[in-house]
Design a protein around this motif. Structure first.
Motif, PDB file in Angstrom:
ATOM      1  N   ALA A 169       0.673  -1.021   0.079  1.00 44.14           N
ATOM      2  CA  ALA A 169      -0.018  -0.084   0.082  1.00 44.14           C
ATOM      3  C   ALA A 169       0.888   1.378  -0.032  1.00 44.14           C
ATOM      4  O   ALA A 169       1.898   1.459   0.868  1.00 44.14           O
ATOM      5  CB  ALA A 169      -0.962   0.015   1.337  1.00 44.14           C
ATOM      6  N   ALA A 170       0.567   2.081  -0.807  1.00 50.85           N
ATOM      7  CA  ALA A 170       1.611   3.190  -1.167  1.00 50.85           C
ATOM      8  C   ALA A 170       0.614   4.665  -1.219  1.00 50.85           C
ATOM      9  O   ALA A 170      -0.477   4.680  -1.173  1.00 50.85           O
ATOM     10  CB  ALA A 170       2.445   3.230  -2.396  1.00 50.85           C
ATOM     11  N   VAL A 171       1.230   5.825  -0.760  1.00 56.68           N
ATOM     12  CA  VAL A 171       0.650   6.918  -0.668  1.00 56.68           C
ATOM     13  C   VAL A 171       1.491   7.781  -1.802  1.00 56.68           C
ATOM     14  O   VAL A 171       2.932   7.929  -1.323  1.00 56.68           O
ATOM     15  CB  VAL A 171       0.446   7.606   0.747  1.00 56.68           C
ATOM     16  CG1 VAL A 171       0.137   9.066   0.406  1.00 56.68           C
ATOM     17  CG2 VAL A 171      -0.739   7.064   1.303  1.00 56.68           C
ATOM     18  N   VAL A 172       0.795   8.649  -2.788  1.00 59.21           N
ATOM     19  CA  VAL A 172       1.765   9.595  -3.395  1.00 59.21           C
ATOM     20  C   VAL A 172       1.329  10.550  -3.429  1.00 59.21           C
ATOM     21  O   VAL A 172       0.101  11.038  -3.685  1.00 59.21           O
ATOM     22  CB  VAL A 172       1.625   9.094  -4.894  1.00 59.21           C
ATOM     23  CG1 VAL A 172       2.601  10.000  -5.968  1.00 59.21           C
ATOM     24  CG2 VAL A 172       2.287   7.538  -5.133  1.00 59.21           C
ATOM     25  N   THR A 173       1.907  11.699  -2.756  1.00 56.86           N
ATOM     26  CA  THR A 173       1.331  13.208  -2.643  1.00 56.86           C
ATOM     27  C   THR A 173       1.670  13.731  -3.919  1.00 56.86           C
ATOM     28  O   THR A 173       2.439  13.359  -4.824  1.00 56.86           O
ATOM     29  CB  THR A 173       2.275  14.007  -1.494  1.00 56.86           C
ATOM     30  OG1 THR A 173       3.551  14.150  -1.960  1.00 56.86           O
ATOM     31  CG2 THR A 173       2.222  13.223  -0.206  1.00 56.86           C
ATOM     32  N   ASP A 230      -3.686  14.638  -3.036  1.00 58.25           N
ATOM     33  CA  ASP A 230      -3.735  15.639  -3.736  1.00 58.25           C
ATOM     34  C   ASP A 230      -4.421  17.087  -3.209  1.00 58.25           C
ATOM     35  O   ASP A 230      -5.584  16.746  -2.742  1.00 58.25           O
ATOM     36  CB  ASP A 230      -3.968  15.593  -5.239  1.00 58.25           C
ATOM     37  CG  ASP A 230      -3.230  16.453  -6.332  1.00 58.25           C
ATOM     38  OD1 ASP A 230      -2.218  15.871  -6.745  1.00 58.25           O
ATOM     39  OD2 ASP A 230      -3.925  17.642  -6.480  1.00 58.25           O
ATOM     40  N   LEU A 231      -4.069  18.298  -3.552  1.00 57.23           N
ATOM     41  CA  LEU A 231      -5.031  19.292  -3.032  1.00 57.23           C
ATOM     42  C   LEU A 231      -5.907  19.462  -4.067  1.00 57.23           C
ATOM     43  O   LEU A 231      -7.189  19.817  -3.777  1.00 57.23           O
ATOM     44  CB  LEU A 231      -3.988  20.613  -3.253  1.00 57.23           C
ATOM     45  CG  LEU A 231      -4.617  21.794  -2.925  1.00 57.23           C
ATOM     46  CD1 LEU A 231      -4.794  21.856  -1.171  1.00 57.23           C
ATOM     47  CD2 LEU A 231      -3.835  23.055  -3.255  1.00 57.23           C
ATOM     48  N   ALA A 256      -7.821  14.034  -0.022  1.00 53.35           N
ATOM     49  CA  ALA A 256      -7.698  15.287  -0.166  1.00 53.35           C
ATOM     50  C   ALA A 256      -6.309  15.836   1.002  1.00 53.35           C
ATOM     51  O   ALA A 256      -6.504  15.044   2.029  1.00 53.35           O
ATOM     52  CB  ALA A 256      -8.900  16.129   0.311  1.00 53.35           C
ATOM     53  N   VAL A 257      -5.457  16.567   0.155  1.00 52.89           N
ATOM     54  CA  VAL A 257      -4.708  16.844   1.389  1.00 52.89           C
ATOM     55  C   VAL A 257      -3.961  18.209   0.680  1.00 52.89           C
ATOM     56  O   VAL A 257      -3.798  18.436  -0.244  1.00 52.89           O
ATOM     57  CB  VAL A 257      -3.454  15.816   1.441  1.00 52.89           C
ATOM     58  CG1 VAL A 257      -2.465  15.837   0.288  1.00 52.89           C
ATOM     59  CG2 VAL A 257      -2.561  16.260   2.828  1.00 52.89           C
ATOM     60  N   ASP A 258      -3.905  19.257   1.881  1.00 52.15           N
ATOM     61  CA  ASP A 258      -2.671  20.252   1.610  1.00 52.15           C
ATOM     62  C   ASP A 258      -1.527  19.902   2.285  1.00 52.15           C
ATOM     63  O   ASP A 258      -1.282  19.892   3.581  1.00 52.15           O
ATOM     64  CB  ASP A 258      -3.293  21.580   2.387  1.00 52.15           C
ATOM     65  CG  ASP A 258      -2.393  22.666   2.358  1.00 52.15           C
ATOM     66  OD1 ASP A 258      -1.348  22.580   1.740  1.00 52.15           O
ATOM     67  OD2 ASP A 258      -2.684  23.953   2.547  1.00 52.15           O
ATOM     68  N   VAL A 259      -0.452  19.489   1.676  1.00 51.74           N
ATOM     69  CA  VAL A 259       0.813  19.115   2.302  1.00 51.74           C
ATOM     70  C   VAL A 259       1.616  19.823   3.041  1.00 51.74           C
ATOM     71  O   VAL A 259       2.460  19.409   3.795  1.00 51.74           O
ATOM     72  CB  VAL A 259       1.800  18.357   1.109  1.00 51.74           C
ATOM     73  CG1 VAL A 259       1.195  17.268   0.576  1.00 51.74           C
ATOM     74  CG2 VAL A 259       2.117  19.364   0.067  1.00 51.74           C
ATOM     75  N   ARG A 269      -4.053  18.844   8.223  1.00 53.73           N
ATOM     76  CA  ARG A 269      -4.533  17.720   6.867  1.00 53.73           C
ATOM     77  C   ARG A 269      -3.821  16.634   6.696  1.00 53.73           C
ATOM     78  O   ARG A 269      -4.265  15.856   5.927  1.00 53.73           O
ATOM     79  CB  ARG A 269      -4.678  19.030   5.642  1.00 53.73           C
ATOM     80  CG  ARG A 269      -5.191  20.078   5.803  1.00 53.73           C
ATOM     81  CD  ARG A 269      -6.833  19.905   5.604  1.00 53.73           C
ATOM     82  NE  ARG A 269      -7.102  19.270   4.309  1.00 53.73           N
ATOM     83  CZ  ARG A 269      -7.421  20.099   3.209  1.00 53.73           C
ATOM     84  NH1 ARG A 269      -7.187  21.724   3.283  1.00 53.73           N
ATOM     85  NH2 ARG A 269      -7.538  19.851   2.024  1.00 53.73           N
ATOM     86  N   VAL A 270      -2.343  16.951   6.574  1.00 54.51           N
ATOM     87  CA  VAL A 270      -1.555  15.951   6.458  1.00 54.51           C
ATOM     88  C   VAL A 270      -1.802  14.555   7.458  1.00 54.51           C
ATOM     89  O   VAL A 270      -1.998  13.371   7.143  1.00 54.51           O
ATOM     90  CB  VAL A 270      -0.081  15.907   6.405  1.00 54.51           C
ATOM     91  CG1 VAL A 270       0.789  14.640   6.580  1.00 54.51           C
ATOM     92  CG2 VAL A 270       0.264  17.003   5.473  1.00 54.51           C
ATOM     93  N   ALA A 271      -2.130  14.987   8.593  1.00 54.71           N
ATOM     94  CA  ALA A 271      -2.296  13.782   9.790  1.00 54.71           C
ATOM     95  C   ALA A 271      -3.813  13.230   9.278  1.00 54.71           C
ATOM     96  O   ALA A 271      -3.919  11.813   9.413  1.00 54.71           O
ATOM     97  CB  ALA A 271      -2.361  14.374  11.044  1.00 54.71           C
TER      98      ALA A 271
END
Length: 253
Positions: free
Chosen positions: A12-16, A41-42, A62-65, A70-72
């Motif tokens: 399992a991967a996450v790609v920002t 992604d934003l 959804a994320v604002d890195v 938001r990241v948490a």
């Protein structure tokens, strides 16, 4: 059932920044290699479109890195929807328009480093503890040739990517005993939506000037970066950590 012939099967991967450009290429390749992938992604709508195209193996997040909360939240959602995250790709980034180093407004400098540098700290804080508890993982930071061979008039972008390369090596040393490998990629200028900003307006002439500095004679592509990313995040690279691999057509020679 996991397919042993796929390099990322069962992962399992996450790609920002996964909804466009290099990030989209990485997401597509990871899914093709058997991974379940969170497209963080934003632009949630773009992430949702890509996830719908790729099917059950991909989910939109959804994320604002640059925002710690938001990241948490994204990390919690990713683990709930995908299971334990074994691969994190810090791809989200913003470019700098060409200009003298003294001309960048302070708020633009702050935004550049919040997204290109602070985000790596935030994702590490969000994902590394669970990786340590699981006995290992892989982190990949998308840096740039600008971090090792800067182009003029992109000083603060170059500096942000130099920071990322140094962070990669420091993270690799600290996390090696936990079985977590940390590497980086240094792409040369790519045929992505960011190119227009980097070269001060997309045109055949501007592209030709950049291509003339690349010995292999072309820009990088999302597929180029994705192929290298899949290797570094796979068991094939089990003995590789702390590397900043240039995917640059010879630009840094």
């Amino acid at each position: 059932m996991a397919d042993a012939n796929l390099r990322l099967s069962g992962q399992a991967a996450v790609v920002t920044g996964g909804a466009s450009g290099f990030g989209e290429g990485i997401v597509r390749r990871f899914v093709a290699e058997g991974a379940r992938v969170g497209i963080a992604d934003l632009n949630l709508e773009a992430a949702q479109r890509l996830a719908a195209e790729l099917g059950a193996a991909a989910v939109a997040l959804a994320v604002d890195v640059s925002d710690a909360a938001r990241v948490a939240e994204m990390a919690t959602e990713a683990q709930a929807r995908l299971g334990p995250i074994g691969i994190v790709v810090n791809n989200a980034g913003v470019p700098q328009a060409p200009g003298a180093l003294t001309d960048m407004p302070e708020h633009e400098f702050d935004r550049l480093f919040a997204i290109n540098a602070r985000s790596v700290f935030l994702t590490s804080r969000a994902f590394v503890p669970a990786m340590i508890a699981a006995g290992g993982g892989a982190i990949l930071n998308i840096a740039s040739t600008g971090g090792v061979r800067p182009r003029p008039n992109l000083t603060w972008y170059n500096a942000s990517k130099g920071w990322m390369i140094a962070a990669t090596k420091a993270m690799a040393i600290e996390l090696a005993p936990a079985g977590i490998r940390v590497n980086a990629l240094n792409p040369v200028a790519g045929d992505t939506p960011m190119l227009n900003t980097f070269i001060g307006g997309d045109s055949d002439e501007a592209r030709a000037r950049i291509v003339a500095t690349i010995p292999l004679g072309r820009l990088s592509t999302p597929a180029d970066i994705a192929a290298a990313a899949a290797f570094l995040c796979s068991p094939d690279a089990a003995m590789i950590t702390g590397v900043a691999l240039e995917v640059d057509g010879g630009r840094c020679i």
